[in-house]
Write a protein that holds these residues in place. Structure first.
Motif, PDB file in Angstrom:
ATOM      1  N   LYS A   1      -2.455  45.181 -57.385  1.00 55.53           N
ATOM      2  CA  LYS A   1      -3.061  44.820 -56.100  1.00 55.53           C
ATOM      3  C   LYS A   1      -4.205  45.781 -55.824  1.00 55.53           C
ATOM      4  CE  LYS A   1       1.086  42.918 -54.009  1.00 55.53           C
ATOM      5  NZ  LYS A   1       2.073  43.032 -52.948  1.00 55.53           N
ATOM      6  N   ASP A   2      -5.192  45.308 -55.055  1.00 59.49           N
ATOM      7  CA  ASP A   2      -6.331  46.151 -54.710  1.00 59.49           C
ATOM      8  C   ASP A   2      -5.873  47.448 -54.055  1.00 59.49           C
ATOM      9  OD1 ASP A   2      -7.946  44.182 -55.703  1.00 59.49           O
ATOM     10  OD2 ASP A   2      -8.691  43.500 -53.760  1.00 59.49           O
ATOM     11  N   VAL A   3      -6.607  48.532 -54.342  1.00 59.19           N
ATOM     12  CA  VAL A   3      -6.268  49.859 -53.834  1.00 59.19           C
ATOM     13  C   VAL A   3      -7.441  50.352 -52.991  1.00 59.19           C
ATOM     14  CG1 VAL A   3      -5.717  52.232 -54.476  1.00 59.19           C
ATOM     15  CG2 VAL A   3      -4.855  50.342 -55.868  1.00 59.19           C
ATOM     16  N   PRO A   4      -7.193  50.762 -51.723  1.00 64.10           N
ATOM     17  CA  PRO A   4      -8.289  51.273 -50.889  1.00 64.10           C
ATOM     18  C   PRO A   4      -8.726  52.661 -51.348  1.00 64.10           C
ATOM     19  CG  PRO A   4      -6.210  51.505 -49.746  1.00 64.10           C
ATOM     20  CD  PRO A   4      -5.907  50.761 -51.016  1.00 64.10           C
ATOM     21  N   ALA A   5      -9.818  53.133 -50.811  1.00 63.22           N
ATOM     22  CA  ALA A   5     -10.334  54.463 -51.151  1.00 63.22           C
ATOM     23  C   ALA A   5      -9.442  55.557 -50.567  1.00 63.22           C
ATOM     24  CB  ALA A   5     -11.749  54.612 -50.610  1.00 63.22           C
ATOM     25  N   ASP A   6      -9.517  56.752 -51.158  1.00 59.98           N
ATOM     26  CA  ASP A   6      -8.870  57.964 -50.646  1.00 59.98           C
ATOM     27  C   ASP A   6      -7.354  57.886 -50.599  1.00 59.98           C
ATOM     28  OD1 ASP A   6     -11.347  59.377 -50.112  1.00 59.98           O
ATOM     29  OD2 ASP A   6     -11.627  57.946 -48.479  1.00 59.98           O
TER      30      ASP A   6
ATOM     31  N   VAL B   1       5.772  51.170 -60.423  1.00 60.68           N
ATOM     32  CA  VAL B   1       5.656  49.857 -61.048  1.00 60.68           C
ATOM     33  C   VAL B   1       6.298  48.850 -60.118  1.00 60.68           C
ATOM     34  CG1 VAL B   1       6.235  48.464 -63.055  1.00 60.68           C
ATOM     35  CG2 VAL B   1       5.815  50.903 -63.338  1.00 60.68           C
ATOM     36  N   PRO B   2       5.585  48.006 -59.427  1.00 61.70           N
ATOM     37  CA  PRO B   2       4.133  48.002 -59.273  1.00 61.70           C
ATOM     38  C   PRO B   2       3.682  49.177 -58.412  1.00 61.70           C
ATOM     39  CG  PRO B   2       5.081  46.380 -57.817  1.00 61.70           C
ATOM     40  CD  PRO B   2       6.220  46.942 -58.635  1.00 61.70           C
ATOM     41  N   ALA B   3       2.423  49.553 -58.544  1.00 63.59           N
ATOM     42  CA  ALA B   3       1.899  50.743 -57.864  1.00 63.59           C
ATOM     43  C   ALA B   3       1.903  50.563 -56.351  1.00 63.59           C
ATOM     44  CB  ALA B   3       0.496  51.030 -58.359  1.00 63.59           C
ATOM     45  N   LYS B   4       2.305  51.648 -55.684  1.00 60.43           N
ATOM     46  CA  LYS B   4       2.294  51.700 -54.211  1.00 60.43           C
ATOM     47  C   LYS B   4       1.608  52.992 -53.786  1.00 60.43           C
ATOM     48  CE  LYS B   4       6.435  49.052 -53.340  1.00 60.43           C
ATOM     49  NZ  LYS B   4       7.283  48.768 -54.434  1.00 60.43           N
ATOM     50  N   ILE B   5       1.083  53.008 -52.590  1.00 62.71           N
ATOM     51  CA  ILE B   5       0.422  54.199 -52.067  1.00 62.71           C
ATOM     52  C   ILE B   5       1.490  55.257 -51.780  1.00 62.71           C
ATOM     53  CG2 ILE B   5      -0.907  55.144 -50.140  1.00 62.71           C
ATOM     54  CD1 ILE B   5      -2.261  52.378 -49.916  1.00 62.71           C
ATOM     55  N   ILE B   6       1.307  56.445 -52.362  1.00 61.04           N
ATOM     56  CA  ILE B   6       2.258  57.533 -52.105  1.00 61.04           C
ATOM     57  C   ILE B   6       1.642  58.642 -51.258  1.00 61.04           C
ATOM     58  CG2 ILE B   6       3.674  57.075 -54.136  1.00 61.04           C
ATOM     59  CD1 ILE B   6       2.217  59.412 -55.516  1.00 61.04           C
ATOM     60  N   HIS B   7       0.323  58.769 -51.276  1.00 60.23           N
ATOM     61  CA  HIS B   7      -0.391  59.705 -50.399  1.00 60.23           C
ATOM     62  C   HIS B   7      -1.615  58.989 -49.864  1.00 60.23           C
ATOM     63  CE1 HIS B   7       1.981  63.208 -51.439  1.00 60.23           C
ATOM     64  NE2 HIS B   7       1.803  62.943 -52.726  1.00 60.23           N
TER      65      HIS B   7
ATOM     66  N   GLY C   1     -10.611  51.629 -55.105  1.00 54.99           N
ATOM     67  CA  GLY C   1     -11.653  52.287 -54.312  1.00 54.99           C
ATOM     68  C   GLY C   1     -12.046  53.650 -54.835  1.00 54.99           C
ATOM     69  N   ASP C   2     -12.958  54.303 -54.123  1.00 61.29           N
ATOM     70  CA  ASP C   2     -13.426  55.638 -54.479  1.00 61.29           C
ATOM     71  C   ASP C   2     -12.350  56.690 -54.207  1.00 61.29           C
ATOM     72  OD1 ASP C   2     -15.857  54.444 -55.031  1.00 61.29           O
ATOM     73  OD2 ASP C   2     -16.767  55.034 -53.117  1.00 61.29           O
ATOM     74  N   ARG C   3     -12.412  57.769 -54.988  1.00 59.86           N
ATOM     75  CA  ARG C   3     -11.538  58.943 -54.811  1.00 59.86           C
ATOM     76  C   ARG C   3     -10.050  58.588 -54.844  1.00 59.86           C
ATOM     77  NH1 ARG C   3     -15.611  58.610 -51.727  1.00 59.86           N
ATOM     78  NH2 ARG C   3     -14.406  57.824 -49.988  1.00 59.86           N
ATOM     79  N   VAL C   4      -9.681  57.715 -55.757  1.00 55.60           N
ATOM     80  CA  VAL C   4      -8.281  57.300 -55.909  1.00 55.60           C
ATOM     81  C   VAL C   4      -7.686  58.017 -57.109  1.00 55.60           C
ATOM     82  CG1 VAL C   4      -6.778  55.343 -56.504  1.00 55.60           C
ATOM     83  CG2 VAL C   4      -8.601  55.058 -54.832  1.00 55.60           C
ATOM     84  N   GLU C   5      -6.424  58.401 -56.984  1.00 52.20           N
ATOM     85  CA  GLU C   5      -5.686  58.945 -58.122  1.00 52.20           C
ATOM     86  C   GLU C   5      -4.601  57.944 -58.491  1.00 52.20           C
ATOM     87  OE1 GLU C   5      -2.587  62.531 -58.951  1.00 52.20           O
ATOM     88  OE2 GLU C   5      -4.518  63.095 -58.054  1.00 52.20           O
ATOM     89  N   VAL C   6      -4.678  57.438 -59.718  1.00 50.45           N
ATOM     90  CA  VAL C   6      -3.666  56.533 -60.240  1.00 50.45           C
ATOM     91  C   VAL C   6      -2.753  57.397 -61.097  1.00 50.45           C
ATOM     92  CG1 VAL C   6      -3.216  54.491 -61.632  1.00 50.45           C
ATOM     93  CG2 VAL C   6      -5.285  54.603 -60.236  1.00 50.45           C
ATOM     94  N   ARG C   7      -1.537  57.592 -60.643  1.00 48.42           N
ATOM     95  CA  ARG C   7      -0.608  58.507 -61.307  1.00 48.42           C
ATOM     96  C   ARG C   7      -0.140  57.957 -62.657  1.00 48.42           C
ATOM     97  NH1 ARG C   7       1.658  62.218 -57.422  1.00 48.42           N
ATOM     98  NH2 ARG C   7      -0.161  62.852 -56.228  1.00 48.42           N
ATOM     99  N   PRO C   8       0.369  58.837 -63.522  1.00 43.30           N
ATOM    100  CA  PRO C   8       0.825  58.406 -64.850  1.00 43.30           C
ATOM    101  C   PRO C   8       1.854  57.284 -64.781  1.00 43.30           C
ATOM    102  CG  PRO C   8       0.722  60.789 -64.739  1.00 43.30           C
ATOM    103  CD  PRO C   8       0.475  60.282 -63.343  1.00 43.30           C
ATOM    104  N   GLY C   9       1.678  56.290 -65.639  1.00 43.06           N
ATOM    105  CA  GLY C   9       2.622  55.185 -65.751  1.00 43.06           C
ATOM    106  C   GLY C   9       2.526  54.129 -64.675  1.00 43.06           C
TER     107      GLY C   9
END
Length: 193
Positions: free
Chosen positions: A157-162, A168-174, A144-152
């Motif tokens: 899976k789909d990522v919502p906005a904001d 690994v695998p990526a999870k929402i941290i903020h 989604g919009d305004r997403v930060e994908v951190r290093p590594g």
């Protein structure tokens, strides 16, 4: 997509702004190599999309060759017509982008990033104002919009906005969605008499 001389100017200006510059200077060919690559890429997109006459095809071939050769030096495999305006490739280094991927406006992308296809027919679709950190991998999902994908991070899976994602695998941290919704509601309440 660049479909006129005016849109080419807009894209070039937005790309400069993405690198926090206001004007292209000849010495940027040597001092900002990723930006020079982007400039060649945008011009090859223009000649590919707009000019289909024989002279246009020759000029396109020239820009495509220069883009390919500089891309190989810098480690970039970036096809035409994938990125929206305001692209900022931060550093030279491996950057692999699937030709079917779609990336919105004002994307900041670092070295070691891979935007790859997932299951057959699934390609990355990335929104506006996205930051993709070094060595991140995005495999056939929507971001989604305004997403930060951190290093590594490895995004499968789909990522919502904001939000910010990592791991690994990526999870929402903020998650900033609640704050965004709350500020929109408070602005609407202030506007009411």
């Amino acid at each position: 997509m660049i479909d006129s001389k005016e849109s080419l100017r807009r894209y070039l200006a937005a790309d400069l702004a993405g690198h926090q510059l206001t004007r292209w200077r000849p010495h940027h060919r040597l001092t900002y190599r990723p930006l020079y690559f982007q400039r060649l890429l945008r011009k090859s997109e223009y000649w590919y999309n707009v000019r289909t006459d024989p002279i246009g095809r020759v000029v396109f071939a020239w820009y495509a060759l220069r883009t390919k050769l500089l891309g190989e030096r810098l480690g970039f495999t970036v096809p035409r017509n994938v990125f929206g305006p305001g692209l900022s490739i931060a550093h030279a280094g491996t950057l692999v982008v699937n030709p079917e991927a779609r990336v919105g406006a004002r994307c900041r992308i670092h070295q070691g990033v891979s935007l790859a296809s997932g299951a057959p027919g699934s390609y990355p679709v990335i929104g506006d104002d996205v930051f993709i950190g070094p060595n991140a991998v995005i495999i056939g999902v929507t971001v989604g919009d305004r997403v930060e994908v951190r290093p590594g991070a490895v995004v499968i899976k789909d990522v919502p906005a904001d939000v910010h994602v990592a791991g690994v695998p990526a999870k929402i941290i903020h998650d900033f969605r609640e704050r965004t919704a709350a500020s929109s509601e408070s602005a609407a309440n202030v506007a009411k008499p």
